[in-house]
Design a protein around this motif. Structure first.
Motif, mmCIF file in Angstrom:
data_model
loop_
_atom_site.group_PDB
_atom_site.id
_atom_site.type_symbol
_atom_site.label_atom_id
_atom_site.label_comp_id
_atom_site.label_asym_id
_atom_site.label_seq_id
_atom_site.Cartn_x
_atom_site.Cartn_y
_atom_site.Cartn_z
ATOM 1 N N PHE A 9 -88.179 59.914 23.104
ATOM 2 C CA PHE A 9 -89.511 59.658 22.573
ATOM 3 C C PHE A 9 -90.442 60.859 22.670
ATOM 4 C CE2 PHE A 9 -90.461 58.980 26.960
ATOM 5 C CZ PHE A 9 -91.783 59.322 27.087
ATOM 6 N N ILE A 29 -98.252 55.153 25.691
ATOM 7 C CA ILE A 29 -98.327 55.159 27.151
ATOM 8 C C ILE A 29 -99.784 55.070 27.592
ATOM 9 C CG2 ILE A 29 -97.828 56.532 29.210
ATOM 10 C CD1 ILE A 29 -95.375 57.628 27.814
ATOM 11 N N ARG A 45 -106.851 45.039 32.981
ATOM 12 C CA ARG A 45 -106.493 43.646 33.283
ATOM 13 C C ARG A 45 -106.547 43.322 34.783
ATOM 14 N NH1 ARG A 45 -101.368 41.811 30.049
ATOM 15 N NH2 ARG A 45 -102.965 42.037 28.452
ATOM 16 N N VAL A 81 -92.627 45.037 36.509
ATOM 17 C CA VAL A 81 -91.746 45.276 35.359
ATOM 18 C C VAL A 81 -92.045 44.216 34.296
ATOM 19 C CG1 VAL A 81 -89.340 45.249 34.601
ATOM 20 C CG2 VAL A 81 -89.969 46.436 36.703
ATOM 21 N N ASN A 82 -92.217 42.996 34.753
ATOM 22 C CA ASN A 82 -92.607 41.882 33.905
ATOM 23 C C ASN A 82 -93.949 42.050 33.225
ATOM 24 O OD1 ASN A 82 -91.698 39.152 33.419
ATOM 25 N ND2 ASN A 82 -90.993 39.291 35.546
ATOM 26 N N GLY A 97 -93.679 44.418 30.467
ATOM 27 C CA GLY A 97 -92.980 43.812 29.325
ATOM 28 C C GLY A 97 -93.893 42.872 28.536
ATOM 29 N N LYS A 98 -94.622 42.019 29.266
ATOM 30 C CA LYS A 98 -95.494 41.066 28.582
ATOM 31 C C LYS A 98 -96.629 41.782 27.860
ATOM 32 C CE LYS A 98 -96.061 38.310 32.184
ATOM 33 N NZ LYS A 98 -96.423 37.179 33.051
ATOM 34 N N LYS A 152 -95.450 43.508 24.704
ATOM 35 C CA LYS A 152 -95.196 42.513 23.654
ATOM 36 C C LYS A 152 -96.510 42.078 22.998
ATOM 37 C CE LYS A 152 -92.580 38.714 22.257
ATOM 38 N NZ LYS A 152 -91.297 38.042 22.357
ATOM 39 N N GLU A 153 -97.487 41.755 23.817
ATOM 40 C CA GLU A 153 -98.787 41.346 23.286
ATOM 41 C C GLU A 153 -99.438 42.424 22.423
ATOM 42 O OE1 GLU A 153 -99.694 39.336 27.480
ATOM 43 O OE2 GLU A 153 -101.451 40.202 26.502
ATOM 44 N N GLU A 169 -90.393 54.251 25.292
ATOM 45 C CA GLU A 169 -91.404 54.521 26.326
ATOM 46 C C GLU A 169 -91.540 53.331 27.268
ATOM 47 O OE1 GLU A 169 -91.699 55.011 23.104
ATOM 48 O OE2 GLU A 169 -93.605 55.943 22.590
ATOM 49 N N THR A 179 -89.386 50.862 27.950
ATOM 50 C CA THR A 179 -88.213 50.739 28.831
ATOM 51 C C THR A 179 -88.265 51.791 29.935
ATOM 52 O OG1 THR A 179 -86.930 49.911 26.976
ATOM 53 C CG2 THR A 179 -85.691 50.725 28.866
ATOM 54 N N GLN A 192 -90.890 50.872 32.497
ATOM 55 C CA GLN A 192 -90.357 49.787 33.340
ATOM 56 C C GLN A 192 -89.335 50.350 34.329
ATOM 57 O OE1 GLN A 192 -89.177 47.144 30.014
ATOM 58 N NE2 GLN A 192 -90.450 45.565 30.966
ATOM 59 N N GLU A 195 -81.284 50.082 27.612
ATOM 60 C CA GLU A 195 -81.932 49.092 28.486
ATOM 61 C C GLU A 195 -80.978 48.630 29.591
ATOM 62 O OE1 GLU A 195 -83.594 46.755 25.078
ATOM 63 O OE2 GLU A 195 -84.981 46.074 26.661
ATOM 64 N N LEU A 202 -82.449 49.332 33.126
ATOM 65 C CA LEU A 202 -83.043 48.132 33.748
ATOM 66 C C LEU A 202 -81.980 47.185 34.306
ATOM 67 C CD1 LEU A 202 -85.827 47.364 31.092
ATOM 68 C CD2 LEU A 202 -86.051 48.676 33.207
ATOM 69 N N ASN A 258 -87.455 39.288 32.910
ATOM 70 C CA ASN A 258 -88.448 39.571 31.876
ATOM 71 C C ASN A 258 -88.447 38.586 30.722
ATOM 72 O OD1 ASN A 258 -90.235 41.763 31.179
ATOM 73 N ND2 ASN A 258 -88.668 42.994 32.216
ATOM 74 N N LYS A 288 -91.547 36.340 29.525
ATOM 75 C CA LYS A 288 -92.150 36.415 28.199
ATOM 76 C C LYS A 288 -92.068 35.061 27.480
ATOM 77 C CE LYS A 288 -89.915 40.164 26.877
ATOM 78 N NZ LYS A 288 -89.463 41.361 26.121
#
Lengths: 320, 320, 320, 320, 320, 320
Positions: free
Chosen positions: B312, D128, D138, D223-224, D227-228, D231-232, D239, D241, D244, E212, E216, E224, E228
């Protein structure tokens, strides 16, 4: 033998010569300083409190000092303690020596000096012989008085020299069965291997670790001593490196303190004889305190094992 | 740049100056002796066979010698080999130096000498400064030419000094953020920590381990050197013991070669900076050989891991 | 001495008596079966191929059989091989014995029998003496012929008994220095400790592991043998449990095969003497093959170390 | 400064604002309930007993509550205790804040917010940068108040943010010396690496582990979160991955909590900087409590070592 | 059954449909590129060389492609190889499917889908049921085709689903004996525990690790995915954290990939059932290849042990 | 149910039948002997002191004896203690049995005998069946009364037999799913695997380790018992070695007490079933004492973990 400090019971009064093993100053909740002493004689040791101590007391009653003590035995959580009523430093007129109050090796210093000189005499390589003799001379006084360790094995006055003498005798027997062994390296290595303890430890009695002991350890200290002595004496050659290696590797594994494992066969054997003599010393003493049919207390330096003292031997003795 | 030894293919003929990295004599099944050589230039190395060698050949073609070689590239099990047709020692008239044939640090020796002197100048404690300066002088020639190791990191000419210079710069930055750190101990400790390698290893190129290296190791060797130098210079005091401790403990754990763990905060930090610089050296060089989106070869000294070179970043570069 | 199998070179023809150490059947790409044999004499061993073998060949040429072989030395990947031209079983008229073709202990079986009987005679406890004598009788033939191990130490004919004799002599010397040791337990324990190997291994020569060896191991096998023998002989008492314990614990740690660590002082010492004798055996033999100033090959059973054979000793020998 | 709770002696009476760190209900042998509280102010903490407590007391006096306490200092086994005579909840009129009673970072929250924003501003990769900024927003409130850990290092209010700021500064210095490092990954990784602690721990003060903390741990939690959030925000690509992975691997070894070791060079370096800053924090604070010439208390998180505070530095300071 | 690729001998000609398992480009010493392919059918696999390949060849013959191959069996170091004479991609007219060329689970996908739906139906907690059903739907296609692993156990098409079905049946039996077990958590946990492999691995056949997967791992990936999905579905509550924990901890120990050990009883049992089913799969398949009276090959994933196939069972069968 | 010994509070008077679990003689500081007893009933246990005991007391009040005790509950360091006022041995007229005072398995001995006989009946191999039946007969009485262990799991009367019955049922279920398993070996192995505990432990109640237990352990003891029984019954063959192996290897790893790892598939599975049943036993009992939403106490034999008892299950139960 006179009744020792550990043989008194609660409520008894004592009046004894004792050696201060350690001394620590604290402040009581009333704001007054007091000393917590550990006092010992040949029979063992006891905790003692000297309340309301003066600055002079703090200066006088330091570790490795012989004192005359008068006091009462009390108990605290099931353990005897000494409440000091009177305490004073001893003088020549007391006719008491520190050596009367501490356990020591079952062989006289003179006898050990003679044995060691005899073994040095048997070393044929002149460089090894000279170096060994010189280093022994240099540290002679401490070497024949220090314990082999602070605890675990040979932890009494002259324990270091006695351990060395036992190993020398063992080496002689073993070398007789395995003629490939070089006795020059074995004898010299045995005499030097733990000699760094005279710098690592603070003294023959009431021993603690010195700063050099904590930061370098007796192994590195002794490798250094050999290097410096060889340089001063103008001795060069592989012998020196090998003797340094034997000292460096005598604990055998990195996690036991040797950065290099034994890579000379005499280094390997020396490590095993060291181990054998230390274990026999621990086992014999633990067994003496254990009745037939029972297990010894746990021996920390032997993986915390308890050893069994067989019953059957006695029956046999009766039969024969 | 001239085509290096690793860039030739099977069937090609070469005529190059090369350095002998190692040489081993064997006897062929026809009873005649031959030499297996590893030859190198800056591009890398190749195995070579010199068949039917004479006693004179065996004497001449020893490690660390520059030769002129004429031969053919063959392959054996998928790997290039050199079949030597002609080989001779070089002379002054060849105008070739060993340094033309080996990889070396990306900084000149003069520059490194200057940097190190500047750091020594900044040491305020006179004992530490004198001792550091003296030991650097004593081993100066080797110190600025030796690799930091036989393999893994900084394994090229002057790698040792370059590693020390990098650590000094790193120490300066870190000490600026954590003022509790004593820069005297850090700078002196960094300069001395691996200096024992000049005795542990056989030379700047084609390096192998000496007997002292194998039996004592560079850590014990250097603790000794500090001890002997301090004695000669009449320096006494805690500083010496602490510097010896910093060297002794710089591998941090017994199983990595340090019989004592760091017990001085600068010893702990020095260990971490040593590690950081060594890892950055390994990682940077592995990454240079790896395309974005791929993993490096396995790095033995980093727990055999393969590191990923992200893709990236390039996209970003394109964007900006 | 006659030229042994390892002393021939490529291209030479041989005609020798050899012992089959192992034999494996395969099928060549032409669909025909062939045998891969390992053949040995006292000098060492060689791989051999018997092409296009018949069913009779497969039946005849099994491990531990002496054969007369005629063939040519070839090489494959730098290692000698034997291409068999002719092979036959031997008969009485060949006047060749298996013992002519295998290495064996440097002491005669008779001498070892006598020594062991003498030590048994010195056991004072009648139960221990009877049990030891009975078990030795029961396994006598194998006990005096088997190796002590498949590899590493005493891995030759009668190696087991020779190892036991060495340990008995060592135990006698050590017990003389540490009188607390019970020689009954030591002598009996030493004689029995590895006796289970006569069931664990397949034979005196060309030894492999039996099913019992693989599933139970010599330690559990021998603990069992002692239990069964004591039951048959009607011997009861702590002695039996203790002897079983000594055998059970003689490898000292679970990860070395002993489910219980030594908990009897003689068990601890026996373990150390076992170790000492095994290491002296490995070191002596490795040293014999190593010139002064060089390191031995790596010794797998000694943590893969290479030991240094000092140079300086020779100089001393020259001087004296 | 006002006299803190740890500075009172036995027999003294106190009347102080204190924070409840933990509270446990028990039943006395007379059948009546009582509370065992740990109470703290900036000077440290003390155990306290509230005898014969009412149900209302149990409801009021819970962890993380500020109280006004009136009581007597007693001692139990050499340790001070507080016997509570009176206790009450505080109100706005007391003008006491929790922050007056707890230790906190030596930098203001505003200053830390500014520094972190500046570093985020320097991140060039837009994905990033956005992700880092969003996640910091947040969790902002907790992030700037939580400790970095329950014990060992930076275990005070705002310790987490202060640790991150120190690491960012360190990263900047190191990246200046090793330009191969990607500062985007380093800065973002540092800000996010421990952010999961705001979910793992219960609060800024009197912190304990939440159920998610116990069952998942801050690493998996974060890590979660990454990921969330990605996604949002509709961010995809390597980047994410990699970030994380940097969080996942920042403890470096499985046994320290990272299921994958660092496989990106910035992940490796981040781990080392994390370690360096944590150790400097522990060492500096331990040294502050230790006189020159003495050793620190044992530091549990540094392999239980005691570090030596050199004497010689002082002499030097005197000289210069 | 048609003769498979592993059943041909040297010198035979073959004409077969095969699947490319891996493909690697190299350059021969003549400078021309060639491909090294691993080709497989249900019988096993073979190495093959396609010399002088064109750029089109490189593009066509990639992993997971079915090809028609014409060539000769040769041998190289005792192992068969295929020298390719002709190769072409297959088309619909060949009437050959990848599934004809790869091993797969001994149960149809439909049957496994039904079984799993039945178990999901038995989950009583609505949140757990919905979440499990949703995640299974989302990854359904891959889930029923992927292997359970690249090697060791269930490493064939649909191995993942088959392993899950076996574990579900096992869980049902065990829960019947231990009613304290919550079958909701067990069934859902079993279905989800390895589902991350559909992202960790590249495909159902010729599987390798994705980026991944490498950075991970399937455990973190799945934790994850659960997080999600729950967020999208608006499910909150302890159940989610507990399911994430069950997945996170199912390898039981940090060094096996689980940063938290099982802290829920169903997590502990799930780990044991996973282990039991994997081991039964490995043991059954190794035993099938082993004659009674012999030992299996070494099983890497079972501590490299060889298991014995008893002889005695057969005798019994004959008797009865 | 009558109020048990653990349900009394300080100051209360008790008059109960109790079982002596252990008894130790000491000498008080007044020189008089006293006994420290641990006394138990089904509710749990309590420490008790019998001051000024007579020689007759010492002879009477030994472990595993039921006594009638009259005394007062006191507390010492927060723990209840019993000060004995009156104590006497019980007679037939007291109508109290030891079994009234100890916890025991939740299944009657008769039921367990029947189950086990049924499983033995299902063993088809006659040698295995006879051997298993004989050994069970020989040790029947103890086998159905002993605990499975001194602590950790099934540590109550008949715990050993109950653990075996649970494992047999589990084995039956598992073998139904994996038909490759030989139920003869599994059933016999399960019945025999821990039978050595009837010799390793001193009794069904108040159990301690016997000398054989300490020096040999239940595994070696049982391997022996099988060997001796087979010899007496004239049974030979691989079955015996395999059964001995199954017992020998059932702890799976050397460091857990098995000198050989499982090398028979049924041995591997037996180990896993043993583990599963032991863990279910520990988990179930720990869970019973833990409220939903809380963690269990630390379970020493499960790596010291605390397990969480979920809250959400209850909500579900309420819903459905």
């Amino acid at each position: 033998m006179k009744k020792g400090i550990v043989h008194f019971n609660e409520g008894e009064h004592i009046n004894l010569y004792l050696l201060i093993k350690s001394a620590q100053r604290s402040v009581a909740s009333n704001g007054k300083p007091f000393l917590t002493l550990i006092l010992q004689d040949k029979s063992g040791e006891i905790d003692a409190k000297l309340w309301d101590c003066t600055p002079q007391d703090e200066e006088d009653y330091t570790p490795d000092t012989v004192v005359q003590v008068d006091g009462d035995i009390t108990t605290f959580r099931g353990k005897n303690q000494l409440r000091i009523r009177g305490i004073r430093l001893t003088t020549g007129q007391d006719h008491v020596k520190k050596s009367d109050l501490v356990a020591s090796a079952p062989m006289s210093i003179n006898e050990m000096v003679d044995t060691m000189n005899q073994f040095i005499f048997e070393i044929r390589n002149p460089n090894i012989q000279r170096l060994t003799r010189t280093l022994l001379k240099r540290h002679q006084e401490a070497f024949f008085e220090f314990p082999a360790a602070v605890k675990n094995h040979h932890e009494y006055v002259s324990g270091l020299a006695y351990h060395v003498v036992s190993m020398l005798n063992l080496a002689k027997s073993v070398a007789a069965l395995y003629p490939a062994l070089d006795t020059d390296l074995l004898y010299s290595g045995i005499i030097l291997h733990d000699m760094g303890k005279v710098i690592e430890l603070s003294g023959a009695t009431a021993a603690s670790y010195t700063l050099e002991g904590k930061l370098l350890g007796h192994i590195s200290i002794m490798v250094n001593e050999i290097g410096k002595a060889a340089k001063e004496m103008g001795i060069e050659g592989e012998e020196i490196t090998i003797l340094q290696h034997i000292v460096l590797s005598h604990h055998s594994k990195p996690e036991w303190g040797s950065p290099k494992p034994p890579l000379i066969k005499e280094a390997e054997i020396l490590h095993m004889l060291d181990n054998l003599d230390a274990k026999m010393n621990m086992l014999s003493r633990a067994m003496e305190k254990t009745k037939p049919g029972e297990f010894t207390e746990r021996l920390f330096a032997m993986d915390n094992r308890s050893f069994y003292n067989p019953l059957f031997e006695q029956k046999v003795t009766v039969d024969s």
